[in-house]
Design a protein around this motif. Sequence first.
Motif, PDB file in Angstrom:
ATOM      1  N   SER A  50      -2.196   2.702  -2.007  1.00 13.84           N
ATOM      2  CA  SER A  50      -3.294   2.886  -1.047  1.00 13.84           C
ATOM      3  C   SER A  50      -4.261   3.992  -1.476  1.00 13.84           C
ATOM      4  O   SER A  50      -5.387   4.039  -1.014  1.00 13.84           O
ATOM      5  N   THR A  51      -3.812   4.867  -2.379  1.00 17.16           N
ATOM      6  CA  THR A  51      -4.687   5.966  -2.808  1.00 17.16           C
ATOM      7  C   THR A  51      -5.531   5.586  -4.030  1.00 17.16           C
ATOM      8  O   THR A  51      -6.316   6.390  -4.515  1.00 17.16           O
ATOM      9  N   PHE A  52      -5.344   4.385  -4.551  1.00 14.80           N
ATOM     10  CA  PHE A  52      -6.041   3.978  -5.779  1.00 14.80           C
ATOM     11  C   PHE A  52      -7.490   3.572  -5.527  1.00 14.80           C
ATOM     12  O   PHE A  52      -7.795   2.970  -4.497  1.00 14.80           O
ATOM     13  N   SER A  53      -8.341   3.868  -6.501  1.00 13.90           N
ATOM     14  CA  SER A  53      -9.712   3.345  -6.481  1.00 13.90           C
ATOM     15  C   SER A  53      -9.659   1.860  -6.823  1.00 13.90           C
ATOM     16  O   SER A  53      -8.636   1.375  -7.332  1.00 13.90           O
ATOM     17  N   LEU A  54     -10.772   1.148  -6.605  1.00 14.07           N
ATOM     18  CA  LEU A  54     -10.783  -0.283  -6.919  1.00 14.07           C
ATOM     19  C   LEU A  54     -10.501  -0.519  -8.402  1.00 14.07           C
ATOM     20  O   LEU A  54      -9.766  -1.444  -8.763  1.00 14.07           O
ATOM     21  N   GLY A  55     -11.064   0.335  -9.251  1.00 13.41           N
ATOM     22  CA  GLY A  55     -10.830   0.204 -10.699  1.00 13.41           C
ATOM     23  C   GLY A  55      -9.357   0.352 -11.045  1.00 13.41           C
ATOM     24  O   GLY A  55      -8.821  -0.396 -11.871  1.00 13.41           O
ATOM     25  N   MET A  56      -8.699   1.326 -10.398  1.00  9.79           N
ATOM     26  CA  MET A  56      -7.269   1.530 -10.658  1.00  9.79           C
ATOM     27  C   MET A  56      -6.458   0.340 -10.129  1.00  9.79           C
ATOM     28  O   MET A  56      -5.483  -0.095 -10.774  1.00  9.79           O
ATOM     29  N   LYS A  57      -6.860  -0.165  -8.980  1.00 11.35           N
ATOM     30  CA  LYS A  57      -6.166  -1.342  -8.433  1.00 11.35           C
ATOM     31  C   LYS A  57      -6.272  -2.523  -9.396  1.00 11.35           C
ATOM     32  O   LYS A  57      -5.309  -3.249  -9.635  1.00 11.35           O
ATOM     33  N   GLN A  58      -7.471  -2.677  -9.939  1.00 13.13           N
ATOM     34  CA  GLN A  58      -7.699  -3.783 -10.874  1.00 13.13           C
ATOM     35  C   GLN A  58      -6.856  -3.588 -12.140  1.00 13.13           C
ATOM     36  O   GLN A  58      -6.280  -4.537 -12.659  1.00 13.13           O
ATOM     37  N   ARG A  59      -6.780  -2.337 -12.611  1.00 11.71           N
ATOM     38  CA  ARG A  59      -5.960  -2.075 -13.807  1.00 11.71           C
ATOM     39  C   ARG A  59      -4.477  -2.311 -13.514  1.00 11.71           C
ATOM     40  O   ARG A  59      -3.744  -2.824 -14.361  1.00 11.71           O
ATOM     41  N   LEU A  60      -4.044  -1.948 -12.305  1.00 16.00           N
ATOM     42  CA  LEU A  60      -2.641  -2.201 -11.935  1.00 16.00           C
ATOM     43  C   LEU A  60      -2.375  -3.707 -11.890  1.00 16.00           C
ATOM     44  O   LEU A  60      -1.314  -4.177 -12.336  1.00 16.00           O
ATOM     45  N   ALA A  61      -3.368  -4.459 -11.399  1.00 16.00           N
ATOM     46  CA  ALA A  61      -3.216  -5.924 -11.348  1.00 16.00           C
ATOM     47  C   ALA A  61      -3.079  -6.492 -12.762  1.00 16.00           C
ATOM     48  O   ALA A  61      -2.283  -7.404 -13.006  1.00 16.00           O
ATOM     49  N   PRO A  78       0.794  -1.230   0.000  1.00 12.22           N
ATOM     50  CA  PRO A  78       0.000   0.000   0.000  1.00 12.22           C
ATOM     51  C   PRO A  78       0.831   1.288   0.000  1.00 12.22           C
ATOM     52  O   PRO A  78       0.418   2.278  -0.593  1.00 12.22           O
ATOM     53  N   TYR A  79       1.998   1.284   0.660  1.00  9.50           N
ATOM     54  CA  TYR A  79       2.693   2.553   0.878  1.00  9.50           C
ATOM     55  C   TYR A  79       3.812   2.834  -0.106  1.00  9.50           C
ATOM     56  O   TYR A  79       4.576   3.763   0.062  1.00  9.50           O
ATOM     57  N   ILE A  80       3.931   2.008  -1.147  1.00  9.52           N
ATOM     58  CA  ILE A  80       4.850   2.376  -2.231  1.00  9.52           C
ATOM     59  C   ILE A  80       4.015   2.632  -3.483  1.00  9.52           C
ATOM     60  O   ILE A  80       2.833   2.299  -3.528  1.00  9.52           O
ATOM     61  N   THR A  81       4.631   3.271  -4.453  1.00  7.06           N
ATOM     62  CA  THR A  81       3.865   3.733  -5.612  1.00  7.06           C
ATOM     63  C   THR A  81       3.520   2.564  -6.547  1.00  7.06           C
ATOM     64  O   THR A  81       4.077   1.462  -6.437  1.00  7.06           O
ATOM     65  N   ALA A  82       2.633   2.877  -7.491  1.00  2.00           N
ATOM     66  CA  ALA A  82       2.235   1.886  -8.498  1.00  2.00           C
ATOM     67  C   ALA A  82       3.468   1.396  -9.250  1.00  2.00           C
ATOM     68  O   ALA A  82       3.674   0.189  -9.437  1.00  2.00           O
ATOM     69  N   LYS A  83       4.293   2.366  -9.661  1.00  2.00           N
ATOM     70  CA  LYS A  83       5.488   2.027 -10.428  1.00  2.00           C
ATOM     71  C   LYS A  83       6.434   1.145  -9.611  1.00  2.00           C
ATOM     72  O   LYS A  83       6.938   0.125 -10.107  1.00  2.00           O
ATOM     73  N   GLU A  84       6.642   1.532  -8.352  1.00  2.00           N
ATOM     74  CA  GLU A  84       7.541   0.747  -7.489  1.00  2.00           C
ATOM     75  C   GLU A  84       7.016  -0.671  -7.269  1.00  2.00           C
ATOM     76  O   GLU A  84       7.787  -1.638  -7.236  1.00  2.00           O
ATOM     77  N   ASN A  85       5.689  -0.773  -7.147  1.00  2.00           N
ATOM     78  CA  ASN A  85       5.096  -2.113  -6.989  1.00  2.00           C
ATOM     79  C   ASN A  85       5.395  -2.976  -8.212  1.00  2.00           C
ATOM     80  O   ASN A  85       5.760  -4.146  -8.080  1.00  2.00           O
ATOM     81  N   LEU A  86       5.232  -2.401  -9.405  1.00  2.00           N
ATOM     82  CA  LEU A  86       5.487  -3.192 -10.618  1.00  2.00           C
ATOM     83  C   LEU A  86       6.974  -3.516 -10.762  1.00  2.00           C
ATOM     84  O   LEU A  86       7.342  -4.607 -11.209  1.00  2.00           O
TER      85      LEU A  86
END
Length: 298
Positions: A128-139, A88-96
């Motif tokens: 952690s700031t992402f909406s469910l839709g954004m989380k799904q797109r990141l997945a 949750p506490y790192i960015t989308a990019k860092e997660n990928l």
Amino acid sequence: METILSIKNLNKRYGTLQALNNVSFDIQKGNVYGILGPNGSGKSTTLGIVLNVVNKTSGEYNWFGGTMETHEALKKVGAIIERPNFYPYITAKENLELVCKIKGINYAKVNEKLELVGLVDRQNSKFSTFSLGMKQRLAIASALLNDPEILILDEPTNGLDPQGIHQIRDIIKQIAAKGTTILLASHLLDEVEKVCTHVLVLRKGKILYTGLVDGMSANDGFFELQADDIENLITVVKIHPAVKNVVKGDGKVLVYLKDTLEAKDLNRFLFEKNVVLNHLVKRKNSLEEQFLELTKNL
Ligand code: ADP
Ligand code: MG
């Protein structure tokens, strides 16, 4: 034709409950398959078994023609079968990037996949700031990092708002257009109709239909007719040998067929018998009607 996944006579029992009953189907490269069925029909169980997270009771499945061990094959499979979960506490990019590091994938893929799912603008936001839709797109981006042969999605639009649903469906179509095979489970008819080329209808663990989405609604169809003298129209149209039955309603006459009949041929037939139409439309049963037809009385 290249077979990505082949399933034969798969059975799954949870105690006394038969969750899957002799399920067989093949997934061919380049198509988009929907497993369509109501809740509890065995969709997630099927996906779980082929992804090696649920044990089968009996039956067979093999990936890529059975040329490799399941755990090797699964490296070429991208799957999202649970709610997306990242740090949750790192960015989308860092997660990928973390996923790349773990799987030994070039970091250059991160930007490519973020672009595909429309998250480049938000790449530096914390998960952690992402909406469910954004989380799904990141997945989805994450599952695609290693350019899998097939992408598997379980109810990819569940819980999303209409805009989120639309975005996910668009992304799925884009991925399919690039040639990636897709297998998605859904209880939503319109989702399968909009996104998939092929459909497997599952109900209470049994396959009721497999084939083209178009094929599912390609029956003989029916006509919608109108004429000034409705009663005479009904009398005359009933004479035609391709007509199964005639239903009157709403100022229109619905004519159901037992054989193929072209609109122009019906029109000519009626005209020759002095019936002049002021409305003639040929319709097919919708996928929804077909689905209800298939799943009723079971
Ligand atoms: P779907 O994904 O189509 O909604 P599932 O594959 O999740 O269906 O479930 C199929 C059937 O198996 C349902 O009746 C469900 O209650 C049952 N089931 C699923 N998982 C389990 C489990 N771990 N233990 C017992 N029953 C289960
Ligand atoms: Mg499910």
